[in-house]
Design a protein around this motif. Structure first.
Motif, PDB file in Angstrom:
ATOM      1  N   MET A   1      32.966 -36.652 -10.945  1.00 21.44           N
ATOM      2  CA  MET A   1      32.039 -36.894  -9.820  1.00 21.44           C
ATOM      3  C   MET A   1      32.279 -35.852  -8.715  1.00 21.44           C
ATOM      4  O   MET A   1      33.412 -35.630  -8.309  1.00 21.44           O
ATOM      5  CB  MET A   1      32.270 -38.298  -9.273  1.00 21.44           C
ATOM      6  N   GLU A   2      31.186 -35.254  -8.264  1.00 21.95           N
ATOM      7  CA  GLU A   2      31.297 -34.248  -7.205  1.00 21.95           C
ATOM      8  C   GLU A   2      31.287 -34.937  -5.838  1.00 21.95           C
ATOM      9  O   GLU A   2      30.718 -36.008  -5.690  1.00 21.95           O
ATOM     10  CB  GLU A   2      30.114 -33.279  -7.274  1.00 21.95           C
ATOM     11  N   ALA A   3      31.910 -34.297  -4.875  1.00 22.66           N
ATOM     12  CA  ALA A   3      31.881 -34.857  -3.522  1.00 22.66           C
ATOM     13  C   ALA A   3      30.467 -34.728  -2.943  1.00 22.66           C
ATOM     14  O   ALA A   3      29.948 -35.645  -2.311  1.00 22.66           O
ATOM     15  CB  ALA A   3      32.884 -34.137  -2.633  1.00 22.66           C
ATOM     16  N   LEU A   4      29.879 -33.564  -3.178  1.00 19.73           N
ATOM     17  CA  LEU A   4      28.504 -33.334  -2.690  1.00 19.73           C
ATOM     18  C   LEU A   4      27.775 -32.454  -3.681  1.00 19.73           C
ATOM     19  O   LEU A   4      28.303 -31.441  -4.152  1.00 19.73           O
ATOM     20  CB  LEU A   4      28.546 -32.650  -1.311  1.00 19.73           C
ATOM     21  N   GLN A   5      26.569 -32.854  -3.993  1.00 18.23           N
ATOM     22  CA  GLN A   5      25.745 -32.035  -4.874  1.00 18.23           C
ATOM     23  C   GLN A   5      24.323 -32.031  -4.317  1.00 18.23           C
ATOM     24  O   GLN A   5      23.766 -33.098  -4.024  1.00 18.23           O
ATOM     25  CB  GLN A   5      25.757 -32.626  -6.279  1.00 18.23           C
ATOM     26  N   THR A   6      23.786 -30.848  -4.135  1.00 15.63           N
ATOM     27  CA  THR A   6      22.401 -30.779  -3.615  1.00 15.63           C
ATOM     28  C   THR A   6      21.523 -30.104  -4.660  1.00 15.63           C
ATOM     29  O   THR A   6      21.978 -29.248  -5.423  1.00 15.63           O
ATOM     30  CB  THR A   6      22.329 -29.989  -2.294  1.00 15.63           C
ATOM     31  N   HIS A   7      20.265 -30.534  -4.670  1.00 18.17           N
ATOM     32  CA  HIS A   7      19.304 -29.969  -5.626  1.00 18.17           C
ATOM     33  C   HIS A   7      18.092 -29.462  -4.860  1.00 18.17           C
ATOM     34  O   HIS A   7      17.338 -30.270  -4.308  1.00 18.17           O
ATOM     35  CB  HIS A   7      18.853 -31.043  -6.629  1.00 18.17           C
ATOM     36  N   GLN A   8      17.974 -28.161  -4.774  1.00 16.92           N
ATOM     37  CA  GLN A   8      16.807 -27.524  -4.129  1.00 16.92           C
ATOM     38  C   GLN A   8      16.537 -28.117  -2.737  1.00 16.92           C
ATOM     39  O   GLN A   8      15.390 -28.350  -2.363  1.00 16.92           O
ATOM     40  CB  GLN A   8      15.554 -27.705  -5.013  1.00 16.92           C
ATOM     41  N   PRO A  27      33.279 -29.751  -5.422  1.00 14.10           N
ATOM     42  CA  PRO A  27      34.182 -30.681  -6.122  1.00 14.10           C
ATOM     43  C   PRO A  27      35.044 -31.472  -5.141  1.00 14.10           C
ATOM     44  O   PRO A  27      35.288 -31.006  -4.028  1.00 14.10           O
ATOM     45  CB  PRO A  27      35.050 -29.752  -6.972  1.00 14.10           C
ATOM     46  N   GLN A  28      35.482 -32.630  -5.590  1.00 11.79           N
ATOM     47  CA  GLN A  28      36.310 -33.469  -4.714  1.00 11.79           C
ATOM     48  C   GLN A  28      37.670 -32.816  -4.490  1.00 11.79           C
ATOM     49  O   GLN A  28      38.190 -32.125  -5.356  1.00 11.79           O
ATOM     50  CB  GLN A  28      36.500 -34.837  -5.348  1.00 11.79           C
ATOM     51  N   GLY A  29      38.195 -33.047  -3.299  1.00  6.75           N
ATOM     52  CA  GLY A  29      39.545 -32.580  -2.988  1.00  6.75           C
ATOM     53  C   GLY A  29      39.632 -31.147  -2.503  1.00  6.75           C
ATOM     54  O   GLY A  29      40.723 -30.624  -2.329  1.00  6.75           O
ATOM     55  N   THR A  30      38.489 -30.500  -2.296  1.00  2.00           N
ATOM     56  CA  THR A  30      38.535 -29.107  -1.827  1.00  2.00           C
ATOM     57  C   THR A  30      38.240 -29.022  -0.329  1.00  2.00           C
ATOM     58  O   THR A  30      37.672 -29.948   0.254  1.00  2.00           O
ATOM     59  CB  THR A  30      37.497 -28.218  -2.540  1.00  2.00           C
ATOM     60  N   ILE A  31      38.642 -27.914   0.246  1.00  2.00           N
ATOM     61  CA  ILE A  31      38.188 -27.607   1.619  1.00  2.00           C
ATOM     62  C   ILE A  31      37.134 -26.529   1.435  1.00  2.00           C
ATOM     63  O   ILE A  31      37.434 -25.414   0.993  1.00  2.00           O
ATOM     64  CB  ILE A  31      39.324 -27.099   2.526  1.00  2.00           C
ATOM     65  N   PHE A  32      35.910 -26.897   1.724  1.00  2.00           N
ATOM     66  CA  PHE A  32      34.788 -25.994   1.475  1.00  2.00           C
ATOM     67  C   PHE A  32      34.315 -25.392   2.799  1.00  2.00           C
ATOM     68  O   PHE A  32      33.973 -26.108   3.732  1.00  2.00           O
ATOM     69  CB  PHE A  32      33.647 -26.785   0.815  1.00  2.00           C
ATOM     70  N   GLY A  33      34.324 -24.083   2.859  1.00  2.00           N
ATOM     71  CA  GLY A  33      33.910 -23.400   4.090  1.00  2.00           C
ATOM     72  C   GLY A  33      32.463 -22.971   4.014  1.00  2.00           C
ATOM     73  O   GLY A  33      32.021 -22.444   2.995  1.00  2.00           O
ATOM     74  N   PHE A  34      31.753 -23.210   5.081  1.00  2.00           N
ATOM     75  CA  PHE A  34      30.331 -22.864   5.131  1.00  2.00           C
ATOM     76  C   PHE A  34      30.150 -21.900   6.291  1.00  2.00           C
ATOM     77  O   PHE A  34      30.298 -22.279   7.449  1.00  2.00           O
ATOM     78  CB  PHE A  34      29.548 -24.159   5.367  1.00  2.00           C
ATOM     79  N   LEU A  35      29.863 -20.655   5.939  1.00  2.00           N
ATOM     80  CA  LEU A  35      29.764 -19.621   6.968  1.00  2.00           C
ATOM     81  C   LEU A  35      28.324 -19.179   7.164  1.00  2.00           C
ATOM     82  O   LEU A  35      27.528 -19.240   6.242  1.00  2.00           O
ATOM     83  CB  LEU A  35      30.559 -18.389   6.529  1.00  2.00           C
ATOM     84  N   GLY A  36      28.041 -18.694   8.317  1.00  2.00           N
ATOM     85  CA  GLY A  36      26.707 -18.151   8.559  1.00  2.00           C
ATOM     86  C   GLY A  36      26.539 -17.820  10.015  1.00  2.00           C
ATOM     87  O   GLY A  36      27.233 -18.377  10.876  1.00  2.00           O
ATOM     88  N   LYS A  37      25.610 -16.902  10.258  1.00  2.00           N
ATOM     89  CA  LYS A  37      25.365 -16.517  11.645  1.00  2.00           C
ATOM     90  C   LYS A  37      24.664 -17.668  12.363  1.00  2.00           C
ATOM     91  O   LYS A  37      24.212 -18.622  11.730  1.00  2.00           O
ATOM     92  CB  LYS A  37      24.472 -15.272  11.667  1.00  2.00           C
ATOM     93  N   ASN A  38      24.527 -17.556  13.683  1.00  2.00           N
ATOM     94  CA  ASN A  38      23.778 -18.567  14.433  1.00  2.00           C
ATOM     95  C   ASN A  38      22.360 -18.637  13.885  1.00  2.00           C
ATOM     96  O   ASN A  38      21.730 -17.606  13.664  1.00  2.00           O
ATOM     97  CB  ASN A  38      23.703 -18.185  15.923  1.00  2.00           C
ATOM     98  N   ILE A 147      38.554 -41.668  11.813  1.00  2.00           N
ATOM     99  CA  ILE A 147      39.091 -43.000  12.147  1.00  2.00           C
ATOM    100  C   ILE A 147      39.143 -43.937  10.928  1.00  2.00           C
ATOM    101  O   ILE A 147      40.001 -44.811  10.844  1.00  2.00           O
ATOM    102  CB  ILE A 147      38.274 -43.601  13.309  1.00  2.00           C
ATOM    103  N   HIS A 148      38.250 -43.717   9.972  1.00  2.00           N
ATOM    104  CA  HIS A 148      38.174 -44.627   8.828  1.00  2.00           C
ATOM    105  C   HIS A 148      38.678 -43.975   7.533  1.00  2.00           C
ATOM    106  O   HIS A 148      38.389 -44.469   6.451  1.00  2.00           O
ATOM    107  CB  HIS A 148      36.739 -45.109   8.660  1.00  2.00           C
ATOM    108  N   GLN A 149      39.427 -42.881   7.694  1.00  2.00           N
ATOM    109  CA  GLN A 149      39.987 -42.154   6.540  1.00  2.00           C
ATOM    110  C   GLN A 149      38.921 -41.917   5.472  1.00  2.00           C
ATOM    111  O   GLN A 149      39.001 -42.454   4.353  1.00  2.00           O
ATOM    112  CB  GLN A 149      41.170 -42.918   5.958  1.00  2.00           C
ATOM    113  N   PRO A 150      37.915 -41.112   5.814  1.00  2.00           N
ATOM    114  CA  PRO A 150      36.805 -40.912   4.870  1.00  2.00           C
ATOM    115  C   PRO A 150      37.209 -40.104   3.648  1.00  2.00           C
ATOM    116  O   PRO A 150      38.192 -39.360   3.686  1.00  2.00           O
ATOM    117  CB  PRO A 150      35.783 -40.137   5.716  1.00  2.00           C
ATOM    118  N   LYS A 151      36.420 -40.249   2.590  1.00  2.00           N
ATOM    119  CA  LYS A 151      36.687 -39.473   1.370  1.00  2.00           C
ATOM    120  C   LYS A 151      36.084 -38.085   1.492  1.00  2.00           C
ATOM    121  O   LYS A 151      36.513 -37.157   0.842  1.00  2.00           O
ATOM    122  CB  LYS A 151      36.069 -40.184   0.157  1.00  2.00           C
TER     123      LYS A 151
END
Lengths: 303, 231
Positions: A1-8, A27-38, A147-151
């Motif tokens: 199971m993926e933590a987040l999956q987007t389709h189009q 994937p679950q358990g990763t630190i995913f960086g999302f970069l981009g200009k303003n 506060i709620h220890q999210p996944k």
């Protein structure tokens, strides 16, 4: 199971496409960086996948749940929105107490104080938020998101406007949260931060994902030049010309100095060759440094 | 939902405007009660008896409740959207809970205010009318539902305040006018105001309970719109 999956996943405001058909899999358990200009569409993307705004088209799944059932998994996701404003007349403690009740948690007073201490708000727990600085509000924003220890934790610019000391604390906290198994989705303008913290990185531009991968993969994909600096014993003139001739055609640029030489190459494969050459020629090497493209350089080179 | 309700309830009680509102409500009620007490005998002859006190409060609510409710609750939702605090709520609880919680919190606030006002006139009227309390709360709930709806569809708090004030003046005028006119247009508008139902003869007293349908409709509409809204 993926933590987040987007389709189009797409968001349009009138004729303007802010997020354009994004397919992303975290994937679950990763630190995913999302970069981009303003204005690249990072915050719009986060706002869509956290249910704050509706996608124009496309879909997504969070922790295996489809977007229509987002209400049922709110306890499993934490969100630090890009723009954190709070109730001016409440204290940090009251905020967290209110939010934990909304999430149907049963944290004790000590638990709440501990979270506030973790984010660096010790001593300011009972001060009304209207007296808080921007950085303190940012810390409270982080506190409310964990506060709620999210996944799955979405952090939109967690360190912008925060002092250098606090940045280090927040980085340590992010690593600590990730070590507990939480997947972290982090957007930032601070390229060093992303490089330092993230396992995988996506660079967004004009609403779409321009490139994605681990730091190593990105360096390989977008490698422009690798510069090898060698500090050696003084070279005779003959040795200098032999060296020059040996790597002619292999290196892009060669600068032979008396005690320091520089080779600009396109592939890492040349690094051991250069090293071996010096060993074979019995030239003492005091130091060998390899200068690779940083994330900042990769980011700046992307058009 | 009840966490949102309790916060809304607490907020209403602690704002300066609401404290002023409570003072006005109680002051006018006690003042009206003292005045009525001076004319006890003529009122008894008119058959108004002890109910005159409660009627005084009801009259005050009928004329001023729209303005009271609008000025306090015009920005219930859009203020949170304007300051973006809604993002913290919407990522922690469902949008339905936010709307219903805000509505229940406002109803609770007005319920407490009206109950206390009715209790204050007990020494004069020597009775406490549950019926009056229920009818007053139903009347106020119409305006709470309406302002919540306005606050959901209008993003700008200043605009919702302006529109709220216009509506809170126009509705009593149109509503009361509709009860004594043959103008079909005004009469038709009258049916969607609570005044038509509250101004019926004694035999049709039960009409007032139909008013409870309007806040339900306002809430359903607000839920429908709010669930699709970008925050």
């Amino acid at each position: 199971m993926e933590a987040l999956q987007t389709h189009q996943l797409t968001k349009k405001y009138g004729k303007k496409t802010v997020v354009d058909s994004i397919d992303l899999c975290i994937p679950q358990g990763t630190i995913f960086g999302f970069l981009g200009k303003n204005g690249a569409g990072k915050s719009t993307f986060i706002n869509m996948v956290t249910g704050l705004i509706q996608p124009s088209s496309g879909s997504y799944e969070i922790l295996g749940h489809p977007q229509k059932r987002l209400d049922s998994i709110q306890k499993e996701i934490g969100v630090l929105p890009d723009y954190s404003t709070f109730y001016d007349d409440l204290t940090a403690f009251s905020h967290l107490n209110y939010f934990q009740k909304l999430l149907k948690q049963s944290l004790s007073k000590q638990d709440i104080l501990h979270i506030l201490k973790q984010v660096g708000l010790e001593g300011a727990e009972y001060i009304k938020v209207k007296k808080y600085s921007f950085g303190m509000k940012k810390k409270l924003g982080i506190a409310q998101s964990i506060i709620h220890q999210p996944k799955l934790l979405f952090l939109d610019e967690p360190t912008s406007g925060v002092d250098a000391n606090a940045v280090l604390n927040i980085h340590a906290l992010i690593k600590q949260i990730a070590a507990q198994g939480t997947t972290i989705f982090l957007t930032s303008h601070n390229l060093n931060e992303v490089e330092k913290l993230c396992d995988e990185i996506a660079i967004m531009n004009k609403g779409g994902i321009q490139t994605q991968g681990t730091m190593k993969q990105l360096q390989e994909q977008h490698q422009q030049d690798i510069v090898i600096h060698i500090h050696h014993r003084p070279l005779y003139e003959q040795e200098q010309s032999e060296l020059q001739n040996s790597f002619k055609g292999l290196a892009e640029k060669i600068q032979i100095g008396d005690t320091t030489s520089e080779f600009t190459v396109q592939t890492k494969k040349l690094i051991p060759q250069v090293n071996k050459y010096f060993v074979r020629q019995d030239i003492d090497v005091f130091r060998l440094e390899v200068e690779e493209a940083s994330l900042e350089e990769i980011f700046l080179n992307l058009k | 939902m009840f966490t949102v309700s309790f916060k809304e309830f607490k907020n209403l009680f602690t704002s300066i405007r609401s404290i002023l509102m409570i003072v006005v409500l109680f002051g006018v009620t006690v003042g009206a009660a003292s005045l009525v007490r001076q004319f006890e005998a003529p009122l008894q002859k008119l058959g108004l008896g002890d109910d005159a006190y409660a009627m005084g409060l009801m009259l005050l609510l009928i004329l001023a409740a729209p303005l009271f409710v609008t000025s306090l609750s015009h920005n219930t939702i859009n203020k949170e959207m304007d300051t973006r605090t809604i993002r913290f709520l919407a990522t922690k609880t469902s949008r339905n809970n936010i709307i219903l919680g805000k509505f229940i919190g406002s109803i609770l606030f007005w319920g407490v205010c009206i109950t206390v006002a009715l209790l204050l006139i007990v020494p004069f009227s020597k009775s406490f009318s549950i019926l009056n309390l229920v009818q007053s709360i139903i009347f106020v709930s119409y305006f709470i539902g309406l302002t919540l709806f306005l606050s959901t569809i209008i993003s700008n708090p200043s605009l919702s305040m302006f529109l709220g004030i216009i509506i809170s003046i126009a509705l009593p005028v149109l509503g009361l006018w509709s009860t004594g006119t043959d103008n079909l247009f005004v009469k038709a508008i009258g049916y969607v105001t609570p005044y038509f139902y509250y101004m019926q003869e004694e035999a049709y007293d039960y009409y007032v309970y139909f008013v409870a349908v309007f806040p339900i409709l306002f809430i359903l509409l607000s839920l429908f719109i709010f669930r699709k809204r970008d925050l």
